[in-house]
Design a protein around this motif. Structure first.
Motif, PDB file in Angstrom:
ATOM      1  N   GLN A 121      42.961 -49.961 -18.872  1.00  0.00           N
ATOM      2  CA  GLN A 121      42.651 -49.543 -20.237  1.00  0.00           C
ATOM      3  C   GLN A 121      42.614 -48.017 -20.343  1.00  0.00           C
ATOM      4  O   GLN A 121      43.085 -47.449 -21.309  1.00  0.00           O
ATOM      5  CB  GLN A 121      41.317 -50.133 -20.676  1.00  0.00           C
ATOM      6  N   LEU A 122      42.076 -47.371 -19.330  1.00  0.00           N
ATOM      7  CA  LEU A 122      42.025 -45.907 -19.330  1.00  0.00           C
ATOM      8  C   LEU A 122      43.419 -45.299 -19.303  1.00  0.00           C
ATOM      9  O   LEU A 122      43.680 -44.294 -19.944  1.00  0.00           O
ATOM     10  CB  LEU A 122      41.251 -45.405 -18.108  1.00  0.00           C
ATOM     11  N   LYS A 123      44.313 -45.909 -18.557  1.00  0.00           N
ATOM     12  CA  LYS A 123      45.658 -45.383 -18.388  1.00  0.00           C
ATOM     13  C   LYS A 123      46.369 -45.250 -19.728  1.00  0.00           C
ATOM     14  O   LYS A 123      47.077 -44.280 -19.981  1.00  0.00           O
ATOM     15  CB  LYS A 123      46.454 -46.303 -17.459  1.00  0.00           C
ATOM     16  N   HIS A 124      46.170 -46.214 -20.619  1.00  0.00           N
ATOM     17  CA  HIS A 124      46.836 -46.176 -21.915  1.00  0.00           C
ATOM     18  C   HIS A 124      46.253 -45.107 -22.821  1.00  0.00           C
ATOM     19  O   HIS A 124      46.955 -44.494 -23.607  1.00  0.00           O
ATOM     20  CB  HIS A 124      46.752 -47.548 -22.598  1.00  0.00           C
TER      21      HIS A 124
ATOM     22  N   GLU B 196      35.761 -41.371 -25.909  1.00  0.00           N
ATOM     23  CA  GLU B 196      35.978 -42.787 -25.605  1.00  0.00           C
ATOM     24  C   GLU B 196      36.311 -42.986 -24.132  1.00  0.00           C
ATOM     25  O   GLU B 196      35.833 -43.929 -23.497  1.00  0.00           O
ATOM     26  CB  GLU B 196      37.081 -43.350 -26.505  1.00  0.00           C
ATOM     27  N   ILE B 197      37.112 -42.080 -23.580  1.00  0.00           N
ATOM     28  CA  ILE B 197      37.460 -42.163 -22.159  1.00  0.00           C
ATOM     29  C   ILE B 197      36.216 -41.916 -21.310  1.00  0.00           C
ATOM     30  O   ILE B 197      36.009 -42.595 -20.291  1.00  0.00           O
ATOM     31  CB  ILE B 197      38.596 -41.190 -21.807  1.00  0.00           C
ATOM     32  N   GLU B 198      35.369 -40.980 -21.720  1.00  0.00           N
ATOM     33  CA  GLU B 198      34.110 -40.742 -21.007  1.00  0.00           C
ATOM     34  C   GLU B 198      33.282 -42.027 -20.945  1.00  0.00           C
ATOM     35  O   GLU B 198      32.720 -42.350 -19.896  1.00  0.00           O
ATOM     36  CB  GLU B 198      33.286 -39.659 -21.702  1.00  0.00           C
ATOM     37  N   ALA B 199      33.193 -42.735 -22.049  1.00  0.00           N
ATOM     38  CA  ALA B 199      32.425 -43.987 -22.091  1.00  0.00           C
ATOM     39  C   ALA B 199      33.028 -45.020 -21.136  1.00  0.00           C
ATOM     40  O   ALA B 199      32.291 -45.736 -20.437  1.00  0.00           O
ATOM     41  CB  ALA B 199      32.369 -44.530 -23.515  1.00  0.00           C
ATOM     42  N   GLN B 200      34.350 -45.092 -21.090  1.00  0.00           N
ATOM     43  CA  GLN B 200      35.005 -46.031 -20.183  1.00  0.00           C
ATOM     44  C   GLN B 200      34.766 -45.634 -18.726  1.00  0.00           C
ATOM     45  O   GLN B 200      34.523 -46.492 -17.872  1.00  0.00           O
ATOM     46  CB  GLN B 200      36.498 -46.106 -20.489  1.00  0.00           C
ATOM     47  N   LEU B 201      34.832 -44.337 -18.445  1.00  0.00           N
ATOM     48  CA  LEU B 201      34.549 -43.870 -17.084  1.00  0.00           C
ATOM     49  C   LEU B 201      33.106 -44.187 -16.698  1.00  0.00           C
ATOM     50  O   LEU B 201      32.830 -44.563 -15.558  1.00  0.00           O
ATOM     51  CB  LEU B 201      34.804 -42.365 -16.960  1.00  0.00           C
ATOM     52  N   CYS B 202      32.213 -44.053 -17.651  1.00  0.00           N
ATOM     53  CA  CYS B 202      30.806 -44.357 -17.394  1.00  0.00           C
ATOM     54  C   CYS B 202      30.634 -45.831 -17.026  1.00  0.00           C
ATOM     55  O   CYS B 202      29.855 -46.163 -16.126  1.00  0.00           O
ATOM     56  CB  CYS B 202      29.966 -43.983 -18.613  1.00  0.00           C
TER      57      CYS B 202
ATOM     58  N   SER C 214      27.319 -35.268 -20.108  1.00  0.00           N
ATOM     59  CA  SER C 214      28.167 -36.145 -19.308  1.00  0.00           C
ATOM     60  C   SER C 214      27.333 -36.818 -18.230  1.00  0.00           C
ATOM     61  O   SER C 214      26.155 -36.526 -18.050  1.00  0.00           O
ATOM     62  CB  SER C 214      29.331 -35.362 -18.697  1.00  0.00           C
ATOM     63  N   THR C 215      27.954 -37.725 -17.501  1.00  0.00           N
ATOM     64  CA  THR C 215      27.276 -38.502 -16.475  1.00  0.00           C
ATOM     65  C   THR C 215      28.049 -38.361 -15.172  1.00  0.00           C
ATOM     66  O   THR C 215      29.278 -38.380 -15.171  1.00  0.00           O
ATOM     67  CB  THR C 215      27.214 -39.989 -16.876  1.00  0.00           C
TER      68      THR C 215
ATOM     69  N   HIS D 206      35.339 -34.473 -19.794  1.00  0.00           N
ATOM     70  CA  HIS D 206      34.267 -33.828 -20.560  1.00  0.00           C
ATOM     71  C   HIS D 206      34.661 -32.398 -20.931  1.00  0.00           C
ATOM     72  O   HIS D 206      34.393 -31.944 -22.043  1.00  0.00           O
ATOM     73  CB  HIS D 206      32.950 -33.839 -19.784  1.00  0.00           C
ATOM     74  N   SER D 207      35.320 -31.713 -20.032  1.00  0.00           N
ATOM     75  CA  SER D 207      35.791 -30.359 -20.328  1.00  0.00           C
ATOM     76  C   SER D 207      36.825 -30.391 -21.455  1.00  0.00           C
ATOM     77  O   SER D 207      36.794 -29.547 -22.360  1.00  0.00           O
ATOM     78  CB  SER D 207      36.394 -29.724 -19.074  1.00  0.00           C
TER      79      SER D 207
END
Length: 172
Positions: free
Chosen positions: A22-25, A51-57, A88-89, A141-142
């Motif tokens: 999902q992140l890749k897309h 949104e990507i940050e949330a997925q990484l989390c 960020s986390t 995050h950056s």
């Protein structure tokens, strides 16, 4: 139970290709490398980064959950999520009593000669996942912060232009 008692650890699987699918897309750089026409496009880029940050989390949480299972839960270290003041986390190693934190805690545990080799190898996999996820979180995050800063600057530039645009040209 003694942490050195041979327990077959569950294989570490949180970072399989499916976990990243999902992140890749969502994380294509082609959306970044283009001429931005206004603050709206930059705000959209910032939203995608969030949104990507949330997925990484969520991936980080899965790693923490696996690292909390036996035999790892019996060790003197924990893998934990740490929120930063910037919002960020990151994944951090901590002692069980939370008195020490950092990679030195992991190094101390992995160098324990009484630790079974299979547990040592799995701890190495956790550390590699921690390093990679922290890198990804830092970059995303950056990107979020930079996109928001640029959106604010574009809005300010646009407002200044409108302020100095003659009334006749404003009606065009």
């Amino acid at each position: 139970m003694n942490p050195m008692t041979p327990i077959q650890p569950m294989p570490f699987e949180a970072l399989t290709p499916d976990a990243y699918r999902q992140l890749k897309h969502a994380a294509s750089l082609k959306g970044l490398l283009k001429p931005f026409k206004g603050k709206g496009e930059l705000e959209h880029l910032a939203q995608v980064a969030r949104e990507i940050e949330a997925q990484l989390c969520r991936l980080m949480e899965a790693v923490v959950q696996q690292a909390g299972e036996p035999p790892y839960s019996l060790l003197k270290i924990r893998l934990v999520l740490q929120k930063t003041s910037a919002g960020s986390t990151f994944l951090r190693w901590r002692t069980r009593d939370f008195s020490r934190m950092g990679v030195a805690v992991w190094e101390c545990q992995i160098s324990n000669k009484a630790l079974p080799q299979i547990v040592r190898e799995e701890l190495h996999r956790f550390e590699c996942a921690r390093i990679a996820l922290n890198l990804q979180m830092s970059v995303v995050h950056s990107l979020y912060r930079q996109a928001m800063t640029c959106a604010i600057k574009m809005a300010s530039a646009e407002q200044l232009l409108r302020h100095f645009t003659p009334a006749v040209e404003k009606t065009r």
